[in-house]
Write a protein that holds these residues in place. Structure first.
Motif, PDB file in Angstrom:
ATOM      1  N   PHE A 187       0.823  -1.208   0.000  1.00  0.00           N
ATOM      2  CA  PHE A 187       0.000   0.000   0.000  1.00  0.00           C
ATOM      3  C   PHE A 187       0.860   1.264   0.000  1.00  0.00           C
ATOM      4  CE2 PHE A 187      -3.615  -2.512   2.117  1.00  0.00           C
ATOM      5  CZ  PHE A 187      -4.249  -2.687   0.902  1.00  0.00           C
ATOM      6  N   VAL A 188       1.898   1.279   0.829  1.00  0.00           N
ATOM      7  CA  VAL A 188       2.725   2.479   0.971  1.00  0.00           C
ATOM      8  C   VAL A 188       3.428   2.837  -0.332  1.00  0.00           C
ATOM      9  CG1 VAL A 188       4.831   3.340   2.070  1.00  0.00           C
ATOM     10  CG2 VAL A 188       3.071   2.269   3.455  1.00  0.00           C
ATOM     11  N   THR A 189       3.863   1.839  -1.082  1.00  0.00           N
ATOM     12  CA  THR A 189       4.630   2.088  -2.307  1.00  0.00           C
ATOM     13  C   THR A 189       3.747   2.278  -3.533  1.00  0.00           C
ATOM     14  OG1 THR A 189       4.850  -0.311  -2.612  1.00  0.00           O
ATOM     15  CG2 THR A 189       6.645   0.827  -1.482  1.00  0.00           C
ATOM     16  N   SER A 190       2.439   2.185  -3.375  1.00  0.00           N
ATOM     17  CA  SER A 190       1.546   2.332  -4.523  1.00  0.00           C
ATOM     18  C   SER A 190       1.532   3.775  -5.019  1.00  0.00           C
ATOM     19  CB  SER A 190       0.136   1.890  -4.140  1.00  0.00           C
ATOM     20  OG  SER A 190      -0.765   2.133  -5.200  1.00  0.00           O
ATOM     21  N   LEU A 191       1.375   3.941  -6.330  1.00  0.00           N
ATOM     22  CA  LEU A 191       1.234   5.280  -6.903  1.00  0.00           C
ATOM     23  C   LEU A 191      -0.177   5.832  -6.705  1.00  0.00           C
ATOM     24  CD1 LEU A 191       3.178   4.802 -10.276  1.00  0.00           C
ATOM     25  CD2 LEU A 191       3.959   5.976  -8.220  1.00  0.00           C
ATOM     26  N   SER A 192      -1.101   4.962  -6.314  1.00  0.00           N
ATOM     27  CA  SER A 192      -2.484   5.379  -6.095  1.00  0.00           C
ATOM     28  C   SER A 192      -2.628   6.008  -4.705  1.00  0.00           C
ATOM     29  CB  SER A 192      -3.416   4.174  -6.228  1.00  0.00           C
ATOM     30  OG  SER A 192      -4.713   4.495  -5.795  1.00  0.00           O
ATOM     31  N   VAL A 193      -3.221   7.178  -4.655  1.00  0.00           N
ATOM     32  CA  VAL A 193      -3.414   7.872  -3.388  1.00  0.00           C
ATOM     33  C   VAL A 193      -4.362   7.082  -2.480  1.00  0.00           C
ATOM     34  CG1 VAL A 193      -4.267   9.986  -2.303  1.00  0.00           C
ATOM     35  CG2 VAL A 193      -3.000  10.111  -4.449  1.00  0.00           C
ATOM     36  N   SER A 194      -5.410   6.520  -3.060  1.00  0.00           N
ATOM     37  CA  SER A 194      -6.376   5.763  -2.255  1.00  0.00           C
ATOM     38  C   SER A 194      -5.732   4.540  -1.613  1.00  0.00           C
ATOM     39  CB  SER A 194      -7.553   5.332  -3.132  1.00  0.00           C
ATOM     40  OG  SER A 194      -7.115   4.488  -4.190  1.00  0.00           O
ATOM     41  N   TYR A 195      -4.809   3.885  -2.308  1.00  0.00           N
ATOM     42  CA  TYR A 195      -4.099   2.745  -1.729  1.00  0.00           C
ATOM     43  C   TYR A 195      -3.180   3.192  -0.601  1.00  0.00           C
ATOM     44  CZ  TYR A 195      -5.518  -0.959  -4.957  1.00  0.00           C
ATOM     45  OH  TYR A 195      -6.228  -1.919  -5.631  1.00  0.00           O
ATOM     46  N   ARG A 196      -2.473   4.297  -0.817  1.00  0.00           N
ATOM     47  CA  ARG A 196      -1.546   4.775   0.217  1.00  0.00           C
ATOM     48  C   ARG A 196      -2.293   5.180   1.483  1.00  0.00           C
ATOM     49  NH1 ARG A 196       0.796   7.622  -4.076  1.00  0.00           N
ATOM     50  NH2 ARG A 196       0.099   9.621  -3.222  1.00  0.00           N
ATOM     51  N   ILE A 251       5.081 -13.865  -0.383  1.00  0.00           N
ATOM     52  CA  ILE A 251       5.773 -13.825  -1.674  1.00  0.00           C
ATOM     53  C   ILE A 251       5.003 -12.961  -2.673  1.00  0.00           C
ATOM     54  CG2 ILE A 251       6.489 -15.224  -3.650  1.00  0.00           C
ATOM     55  CD1 ILE A 251       7.124 -17.475  -1.711  1.00  0.00           C
ATOM     56  N   SER A 252       3.690 -13.103  -2.720  1.00  0.00           N
ATOM     57  CA  SER A 252       2.883 -12.353  -3.686  1.00  0.00           C
ATOM     58  C   SER A 252       2.986 -10.850  -3.457  1.00  0.00           C
ATOM     59  CB  SER A 252       1.420 -12.796  -3.597  1.00  0.00           C
ATOM     60  OG  SER A 252       1.283 -14.173  -3.876  1.00  0.00           O
ATOM     61  N   PHE A 253       2.782 -10.409  -2.205  1.00  0.00           N
ATOM     62  CA  PHE A 253       2.792  -8.970  -1.944  1.00  0.00           C
ATOM     63  C   PHE A 253       4.199  -8.385  -1.999  1.00  0.00           C
ATOM     64  CE2 PHE A 253      -1.516  -9.679  -0.427  1.00  0.00           C
ATOM     65  CZ  PHE A 253      -2.152  -8.530  -0.866  1.00  0.00           C
ATOM     66  N   ASP A 254       5.213  -9.160  -1.683  1.00  0.00           N
ATOM     67  CA  ASP A 254       6.582  -8.651  -1.821  1.00  0.00           C
ATOM     68  C   ASP A 254       6.945  -8.458  -3.293  1.00  0.00           C
ATOM     69  OD1 ASP A 254       6.847  -8.569   0.863  1.00  0.00           O
ATOM     70  OD2 ASP A 254       8.345 -10.148   1.043  1.00  0.00           O
ATOM     71  N   ILE A 255       6.482  -9.348  -4.156  1.00  0.00           N
ATOM     72  CA  ILE A 255       6.711  -9.172  -5.593  1.00  0.00           C
ATOM     73  C   ILE A 255       5.989  -7.931  -6.097  1.00  0.00           C
ATOM     74  CG2 ILE A 255       6.243 -10.176  -7.871  1.00  0.00           C
ATOM     75  CD1 ILE A 255       6.705 -12.939  -6.619  1.00  0.00           C
ATOM     76  N   LEU A 256       4.743  -7.735  -5.662  1.00  0.00           N
ATOM     77  CA  LEU A 256       3.990  -6.548  -6.069  1.00  0.00           C
ATOM     78  C   LEU A 256       4.642  -5.266  -5.553  1.00  0.00           C
ATOM     79  CD1 LEU A 256       0.345  -7.851  -5.486  1.00  0.00           C
ATOM     80  CD2 LEU A 256       1.476  -7.468  -7.683  1.00  0.00           C
ATOM     81  N   THR A 257       5.157  -5.312  -4.332  1.00  0.00           N
ATOM     82  CA  THR A 257       5.844  -4.139  -3.777  1.00  0.00           C
ATOM     83  C   THR A 257       7.099  -3.818  -4.575  1.00  0.00           C
ATOM     84  OG1 THR A 257       5.032  -4.653  -1.555  1.00  0.00           O
ATOM     85  CG2 THR A 257       6.938  -3.194  -1.713  1.00  0.00           C
ATOM     86  N   TYR A 258       7.845  -4.842  -4.950  1.00  0.00           N
ATOM     87  CA  TYR A 258       9.047  -4.629  -5.770  1.00  0.00           C
ATOM     88  C   TYR A 258       8.670  -3.989  -7.113  1.00  0.00           C
ATOM     89  CZ  TYR A 258      13.312  -5.589  -8.374  1.00  0.00           C
ATOM     90  OH  TYR A 258      14.438  -5.456  -9.136  1.00  0.00           O
ATOM     91  N   HIS A 316       6.124  -2.040  -7.593  1.00  0.00           N
ATOM     92  CA  HIS A 316       5.803  -0.645  -7.283  1.00  0.00           C
ATOM     93  C   HIS A 316       7.068   0.206  -7.210  1.00  0.00           C
ATOM     94  CE1 HIS A 316       1.535  -1.217  -5.393  1.00  0.00           C
ATOM     95  NE2 HIS A 316       1.541  -1.331  -6.698  1.00  0.00           N
ATOM     96  N   LEU A 317       8.107  -0.320  -6.574  1.00  0.00           N
ATOM     97  CA  LEU A 317       9.363   0.417  -6.466  1.00  0.00           C
ATOM     98  C   LEU A 317       9.992   0.631  -7.833  1.00  0.00           C
ATOM     99  CD1 LEU A 317      10.923  -1.231  -3.279  1.00  0.00           C
ATOM    100  CD2 LEU A 317       9.861   1.016  -3.472  1.00  0.00           C
ATOM    101  N   GLN A 318       9.873  -0.365  -8.709  1.00  0.00           N
ATOM    102  CA  GLN A 318      10.389  -0.201 -10.073  1.00  0.00           C
ATOM    103  C   GLN A 318       9.631   0.900 -10.795  1.00  0.00           C
ATOM    104  OE1 GLN A 318      13.300  -1.943  -9.568  1.00  0.00           O
ATOM    105  NE2 GLN A 318      13.095  -2.519 -11.711  1.00  0.00           N
ATOM    106  N   ARG A 340      10.165   8.446 -11.653  1.00  0.00           N
ATOM    107  CA  ARG A 340      10.845   9.427 -10.788  1.00  0.00           C
ATOM    108  C   ARG A 340       9.890   9.964  -9.710  1.00  0.00           C
ATOM    109  NH1 ARG A 340      15.670  10.573 -13.146  1.00  0.00           N
ATOM    110  NH2 ARG A 340      15.849  10.117 -15.369  1.00  0.00           N
ATOM    111  N   GLN A 341       9.224   9.026  -9.026  1.00  0.00           N
ATOM    112  CA  GLN A 341       8.265   9.403  -7.986  1.00  0.00           C
ATOM    113  C   GLN A 341       8.749   9.007  -6.600  1.00  0.00           C
ATOM    114  OE1 GLN A 341       5.375  11.071  -8.425  1.00  0.00           O
ATOM    115  NE2 GLN A 341       5.821  11.309 -10.598  1.00  0.00           N
ATOM    116  N   ARG A 342      10.049   8.872  -6.412  1.00  0.00           N
ATOM    117  CA  ARG A 342      10.573   8.434  -5.126  1.00  0.00           C
ATOM    118  C   ARG A 342      10.234   9.403  -4.000  1.00  0.00           C
ATOM    119  NH1 ARG A 342      14.500   4.595  -4.741  1.00  0.00           N
ATOM    120  NH2 ARG A 342      15.465   5.699  -3.009  1.00  0.00           N
TER     121      ARG A 342
END
Length: 328
Positions: free
Chosen positions: A128-137, A209-216, A218-220, A226-228
């Protein structure tokens, strides 16, 4: 001659079993004691660090890590500690105390289920934290985190309390034989296939494993777009610590899960010697499975430079440098 051969053949299997039982005690002690010591030390430092820093008051991931460290510490002492005493040193309190016979497994699995739940929630929060979506964050907030934490603890306590009524200490009529065993076969099957195989093995492994892959991923996406700057320093630190912890999942939980699936489904009704051999392998993987409760601090320590600095700052042996004005 034939009578001698029959005598030797009757003695040989029991001798083999005794030898395998000695190896079993050795395996539990050699692998269990280091994991117990390392885990108690690491979780204690984790608790001291997060309590001193106070991030758990405003950061959900920190709250999950702190709570999980407490449950991991209790689990290592009550689970791995008592296993080492019973299987390596022959000190089994479940055979001498009926109350502990009924409570040992519920205590262990309340902590086990809570620990896995917080690890899963930690991975979901990083997603959730790494999502680009405001509603998810916005789904990552401390109020929701506290509610989920308390709710799951209550759920697992209620789920495990049933065990108290279906486990008992059975003593033979002459008093020479004692067994702490389930007294309801249906509930015993529920424990094997639902609690042991599903809730503490398959579900955590798949979710983490599933959510860690999705989080990775998101970081990519953050790097590509360039949204770090959307992530605070604390959020980036918690996310990297969470992702690095997947190494412990692959190292400890994945082999343990594979072994559990085999022994709970196929490792049944074998001859005594074969059963004694497989008990050694089973107990090795059981001890290895405790590694995931013992290594969280070390995963965090090696994954985050900022966390290393925070740990050194809160340790009692650390003496901060004092600025002094030297006379000219």
């Amino acid at each position: 001659m034939s009578s001698l051969n029959s005598t030797l053949s009757s003695i040989s299997p029991s001798t083999e079993i005794v030898r395998f039982q000695f190896i079993l005690r050795l395996v539990v002690a050699v692998f269990g004691i280091p994991i117990l010591f390392v885990g108690i030390l690491g979780n204690t430092i984790n608790i001291l660090t997060f309590l001193k820093l106070g991030h758990y008051r405003r950061n959900v991931c920190s709250l999950y890590i702190l709570s999980r460290s407490v449950f991991d510490l209790i689990l290592l002492i009550t689970g791995l500690g008592t296993r080492i005493l019973s299987q390596s040193f022959g000190i089994d309190f479940t055979l001498t105390c009926r109350l502990w016979c009924k409570l040992r497994v519920p205590v262990i699995y309340i902590n086990t289920l809570s620990s896995y739940t917080f690890l899963c929630l930690q991975s979901i929060d990083a997603f959730f934290v790494t999502s680009l979506s405001v509603s998810y964050r916005q789904k990552s907030n401390i109020q929701a985190g506290r509610y989920l934490l308390v709710s799951f603890i209550v759920i697992w306590i209620l789920e495990e309390l049933v065990y108290v009524f279906y486990q008992d200490l059975i003593i033979s009529s002459d008093g020479n034989s004692r067994m702490c065993v389930p007294i309801n076969s249906t509930y015993a099957k529920y424990r094997i296939y639902v609690v042991y195989l599903f809730l503490t093995t398959i579900v955590p492994l798949v979710l983490i494993i599933s959510f860690d892959i999705l989080t990775y991923r998101h970081l990519q996406m953050h790097s590509l777009q360039r949204q770090r700057q959307l992530l605070s320093v604390l959020a980036r630190q918690m996310t990297m610590m969470t992702l690095f912890h997947i190494s412990a999942v692959f190292l400890f939980q994945a082999p343990f899960a594979a072994a559990q699936c085999y022994f709970l489904t196929f490792g049944l009704n074998k001859e005594p010697v074969r059963n004694a051999q497989e008990q050694i392998i089973q107990q090795f993987f059981n001890i290895l499975g405790y590694g995931i409760y013992a290594t969280s601090f070390y995963c965090y320590f090696f994954s985050s430079k900022r966390f290393r600095e925070q740990v050194w700052s809160v340790l009692p042996c650390h003496q901060p440098a004092v600025n002094r004005i030297q006379p000219t």
